[in-house]
Design a protein around this motif. Sequence first.
Motif, PDB file in Angstrom:
ATOM      1  N   ARG A 273       0.854  -1.187   0.000  1.00 24.50           N
ATOM      2  CA  ARG A 273       0.000   0.000   0.000  1.00 24.50           C
ATOM      3  C   ARG A 273       0.889   1.236   0.000  1.00 24.50           C
TER       4      ARG A 273
ATOM      5  N   ARG B 283      -3.908   6.490  -2.142  1.00 23.60           N
ATOM      6  CA  ARG B 283      -4.706   5.321  -2.543  1.00 23.60           C
ATOM      7  C   ARG B 283      -4.536   4.180  -1.537  1.00 23.60           C
ATOM      8  N   GLY B 284      -3.321   3.972  -1.077  1.00 18.06           N
ATOM      9  CA  GLY B 284      -3.060   2.935  -0.083  1.00 18.06           C
ATOM     10  C   GLY B 284      -3.748   3.204   1.239  1.00 18.06           C
TER      11      GLY B 284
ATOM     12  N   VAL C  56      -6.495   5.113   1.730  1.00 20.81           N
ATOM     13  CA  VAL C  56      -7.948   4.969   1.541  1.00 20.81           C
ATOM     14  C   VAL C  56      -8.322   3.487   1.488  1.00 20.81           C
ATOM     15  N   GLY C  57      -7.549   2.702   0.754  1.00 18.64           N
ATOM     16  CA  GLY C  57      -7.806   1.260   0.693  1.00 18.64           C
ATOM     17  C   GLY C  57      -7.687   0.607   2.058  1.00 18.64           C
ATOM     18  N   ALA C  58      -6.700   1.042   2.840  1.00 17.10           N
ATOM     19  CA  ALA C  58      -6.514   0.506   4.187  1.00 17.10           C
ATOM     20  C   ALA C  58      -7.729   0.797   5.060  1.00 17.10           C
TER      21      ALA C  58
ATOM     22  N   PHE D  49     -10.860   1.391   4.082  1.00 14.59           N
ATOM     23  CA  PHE D  49     -11.990   0.577   3.631  1.00 14.59           C
ATOM     24  C   PHE D  49     -11.832  -0.874   4.067  1.00 14.59           C
ATOM     25  N   ASP D  50     -10.633  -1.430   3.888  1.00 16.40           N
ATOM     26  CA  ASP D  50     -10.403  -2.820   4.277  1.00 16.40           C
ATOM     27  C   ASP D  50     -10.634  -3.033   5.771  1.00 16.40           C
TER      28      ASP D  50
ATOM     29  N   ARG E 236     -12.152  -6.713   5.901  1.00 14.16           N
ATOM     30  CA  ARG E 236     -11.681  -7.576   4.813  1.00 14.16           C
ATOM     31  C   ARG E 236     -10.427  -8.327   5.241  1.00 14.16           C
TER      32      ARG E 236
ATOM     33  N   PRO F 149      -7.272  -9.271   3.235  1.00 13.24           N
ATOM     34  CA  PRO F 149      -6.513  -9.252   1.980  1.00 13.24           C
ATOM     35  C   PRO F 149      -5.484 -10.381   1.930  1.00 13.24           C
TER      36      PRO F 149
END
Length: 133
Positions: free
Chosen positions: A39, A43-44, A46-48, A50-51, A56, A58
């Motif tokens: 990440r 972007r990393g 935001v993804g973190a 959400f996950d 989630r 991953p």
Amino acid sequence: MNDILIAYYSMGGNTRRVAEEIRAATGADMEEIREPKPRRGLRGVVGALFDATLRRRPAILAGAHAPADYDLLVIGGPIWASRLAAPVRTFAERNATQAKKVAFFCTEGGKGADVAGRPPRRAASFRCPSQST
């Protein structure tokens, strides 16, 4: 081989520093929890978030150490959106039952976390020089 394995995930370095402090104090072996695609940047982050929020799990890369070979597995990671970091969740669910004993540590800069659904048996805190995890 050592009796203790520290497995940690760190996106920004704070959790790595805490893991290194624990290793220095215990002489434990250390394993970084890694994802196939690290990440990076906004972007990393935001993804973190959400996950973590969606709990989630991953994909993570296989490690070099087998947790079942150790008397104690210490799992560490940052707190994202008041939850355990998603790669740490994957690692814990995959490996914690293989270890004889398991301990956790986390790094966070906010209000706390829902890591296990109940308060820890023991807790300690200290501040790292930087607050990014």
